[in-house]
Design an enzyme around this catalytic site. Sequence first.
Site, PDB file in Angstrom:
ATOM      1  N   GLU A 353      46.748  44.903  41.872  1.00  0.00           N
ATOM      2  CA  GLU A 353      46.375  46.531  41.993  1.00  0.00           C
ATOM      3  C   GLU A 353      47.462  47.054  42.641  1.00  0.00           C
ATOM      4  O   GLU A 353      47.010  48.090  43.260  1.00  0.00           O
ATOM      5  CB  GLU A 353      44.839  46.696  42.079  1.00  0.00           C
ATOM      6  CG  GLU A 353      44.032  45.953  41.184  1.00  0.00           C
ATOM      7  CD  GLU A 353      42.596  46.126  41.836  1.00  0.00           C
ATOM      8  OE1 GLU A 353      42.308  47.181  42.521  1.00  0.00           O
ATOM      9  OE2 GLU A 353      41.610  45.554  41.111  1.00  0.00           O
ATOM     10  N   ASN A 396      48.437  40.930  39.245  1.00  0.00           N
ATOM     11  CA  ASN A 396      47.058  41.120  38.705  1.00  0.00           C
ATOM     12  C   ASN A 396      47.022  42.738  38.796  1.00  0.00           C
ATOM     13  O   ASN A 396      46.986  43.453  39.633  1.00  0.00           O
ATOM     14  CB  ASN A 396      46.241  40.472  39.277  1.00  0.00           C
ATOM     15  CG  ASN A 396      44.861  40.350  38.748  1.00  0.00           C
ATOM     16  OD1 ASN A 396      44.758  40.297  37.590  1.00  0.00           O
ATOM     17  ND2 ASN A 396      43.564  40.442  39.314  1.00  0.00           N
ATOM     18  N   HIS A 431      38.560  44.578  32.424  1.00  0.00           N
ATOM     19  CA  HIS A 431      37.168  45.075  32.686  1.00  0.00           C
ATOM     20  C   HIS A 431      37.098  46.304  31.650  1.00  0.00           C
ATOM     21  O   HIS A 431      37.663  47.318  31.698  1.00  0.00           O
ATOM     22  CB  HIS A 431      37.011  45.730  34.056  1.00  0.00           C
ATOM     23  CG  HIS A 431      37.095  44.852  35.035  1.00  0.00           C
ATOM     24  ND1 HIS A 431      36.079  44.076  35.538  1.00  0.00           N
ATOM     25  CD2 HIS A 431      38.103  44.622  36.161  1.00  0.00           C
ATOM     26  CE1 HIS A 431      36.448  43.102  36.495  1.00  0.00           C
ATOM     27  NE2 HIS A 431      37.659  43.552  36.759  1.00  0.00           N
ATOM     28  N   GLU A 460      39.780  38.796  34.783  1.00  0.00           N
ATOM     29  CA  GLU A 460      38.419  39.522  35.191  1.00  0.00           C
ATOM     30  C   GLU A 460      37.728  40.133  33.994  1.00  0.00           C
ATOM     31  O   GLU A 460      37.294  41.172  34.271  1.00  0.00           O
ATOM     32  CB  GLU A 460      38.815  40.652  36.231  1.00  0.00           C
ATOM     33  CG  GLU A 460      39.759  39.884  37.316  1.00  0.00           C
ATOM     34  CD  GLU A 460      39.797  40.990  38.547  1.00  0.00           C
ATOM     35  OE1 GLU A 460      39.034  41.941  38.798  1.00  0.00           O
ATOM     36  OE2 GLU A 460      40.725  40.724  39.519  1.00  0.00           O
ATOM     37  N   ASP A 462      34.819  41.386  31.847  1.00  0.00           N
ATOM     38  CA  ASP A 462      33.478  41.753  31.496  1.00  0.00           C
ATOM     39  C   ASP A 462      33.449  42.853  30.527  1.00  0.00           C
ATOM     40  O   ASP A 462      34.377  43.731  30.386  1.00  0.00           O
ATOM     41  CB  ASP A 462      32.707  41.927  32.643  1.00  0.00           C
ATOM     42  CG  ASP A 462      33.452  42.554  33.894  1.00  0.00           C
ATOM     43  OD1 ASP A 462      34.171  43.487  33.493  1.00  0.00           O
ATOM     44  OD2 ASP A 462      32.822  42.498  34.975  1.00  0.00           O
TER      45      ASP A 462
END
Length: 684
Positions: A353, A396, A431, A460, A462
């Site tokens: 990030e 990432n 996400h 990651e 979801d």
Amino acid sequence: MVPRRNAPGPGYGANPPGAKGTRMRTSRRVPVALLALSVAAALGVGVWSSATPVKAGTAPVTAVSTDFEDGTTQNWAPRSTDETVANSPTVAHDGTHSLAVTDRTESWQGPTLDLLDTMELGVQYTIAAWVRLADGDASTSARLSVERRLGDAVNYETVVGDTTLNAGSWTQMSGTYTLANDVDFLTVYVETSDGTSSFFIDDFTMTYVPAIPIEADIPALKDVFADSFPIGAAVGRAQLLGEHGQLLSKHFSTLTAGNAMKWDATEPTEDAFTYTDADAIVAYANANDIAVRGHTLVWHNQTPSWVFQDASGATMTATEENKTLLLSRLENHIRNVAGHYADDIYAWDVVNEVIDEGQSDGLRRSTWYTVTGLDYIRTAFAVAREVAPNAKLYINDYNTTVAAKRDALYDLVSQLKSEGIPIDGVGHQMHGNVDWPSAADTDAALTKFAALGVEQQVTEMDISVYTDSTSSHDTISADLLARQATRYQALFDVYAAHQADLTSVTLWGLADDDTWLKTFPITRLDLPLLFDEQLQSKPAYWSIIGQPSPTASTTASASASASTSASASASASASASGTTACAVTYSVAGQWPGGFQGAVAIGNTGTAAINGWTLGWTFADGQQIAQLWNGGFTQSGSTVTVTSEAWNGTIAAGGSASFGFLGSWDGTNTMPTSFTLNGQTCSG
Ligand code: 9MR
């Protein structure tokens, strides 16, 4: 920490309440039960841990309840020798008594209860207490935590974060906790965030919902996607235990430590490295042939404050001296952590990030950046390559489906690669939520980086059921879960189209019982993953494997068998017209007063496949089935009929299908020994 959001989607940024802090981790000692489970998981064998309750079902079971109505402290004690803990008739949440704590001289002092003999490893408990200030005291906040120790190592884990207490009224504090480490001391306690007010607690409960076995017969995700990409889940130690461990090893070929390899976990104080939880996760992965992603070497979150303090202890400003100090800390950290796992980790999120598309240069203004410029990224990749030469090195980030964000990331990666910085891959966190991102934006993100000649991973994923930061539902509707399934399917379709560029797809969590989205951006029920809170497959699971969700067909088959139950059961028990080649194994997996859990496997001992099965038997002692998984069932008197689901109806020659159930019994629980399969006596 400043919450941030520049695009639709669930968003995140701050540490949610209940997040693990920078506490000391215990030294490593894997309990026997855990080892047994790991081995069992490696063998694909279902076992019950001796440390896990053998009951199963969906109704909560009370492990501890203290209401203080008997006039005693019910084993609650003070945390120190200063404060007084005593039964009190002054106020009560319910009834006439509560527990009062007075004479506190420190905010951490309060009532505590020993849980060492009560709490089981790997079981998720809901811990709740009512708390109230003494009349006249100003409002303050309290929190509820667990203290666990092993030898000299002490950990404090927040179960319910700071919660405002208003004078004159009771407040309920409730949260979940899973013990995932071996301990020789274990307590729960309540303290205030600051101040030393007296307070009362009442109606403390610790409950759990007994685990249901995972669905053993559904397709394993890692098999379904074997030709596309490895599929992974982010986990903590709790996900290695019991049914969670079974689910993890059944479906996933790669895993990420959700928190255990972050800086606060691995180097909480300078140059003192601790790998307790991370080592346990890696050992599990190695034992179960699961590849490990490392996450993360450099981030602006979950980094202890000492990292950014100058030689005098003040917050670093941008000086040459501080830059040198910060880069040397960074190098030492990566040398140790990435070096420790050099043979175990196939891909590292080296930096996490670092993009802020709101800045003119697209770079996040973290302390890393303000003190070192881009040099922290250059150093991180160079050192990681040196100490972990076999690992793929990733940058990432989230929201890469947003054009401005991915363009900024693309520009940075292009620049660093042209400088020779060893970046192997770009990680897309993904996400999302039920409406976002679109397939087109996801495709655009993966297409853009393919042109850069880097590997890519979804790191990651979801899908929140919420599309804003404020709504909250007590239950999540079937429609919402269907919408979630549609979004999962749309994005997995894009991943499949890009499988040549994608070297893994990882979900940010194993199942809905444990997800960061339950506490971010607010505390609410969110169910963002492929398996539900009882570890059973959701519509989202079926959507990505391209099969119809059996939720609908379960109902259909249950009602279909209900209408034919009389004749079906009659034929099962009375009019079996011949024999068929099958062998049924019936076992009682666990039994307790009044209830039991059964496990049944049907083996096809013939030479032809069985296409669709109906199994019948008769109970000898009036046992009643209450709930059954991996099949539809009816029971008429003592005669039971179980029918296959869409996905486990075919049993190849030599193969088997299995299902499980919960039942009641009284007096005797004789196991049936004769069965009918599709109307014929099972023989052979
Ligand atoms: O899942 C992690 C959660 O348990 C932590 O409390 C949280 C706090 O920093 O970090 C979560 O994981 C984050 C990941 O490391 C980086 N991308 C965003 C993830 C969700 O916040």
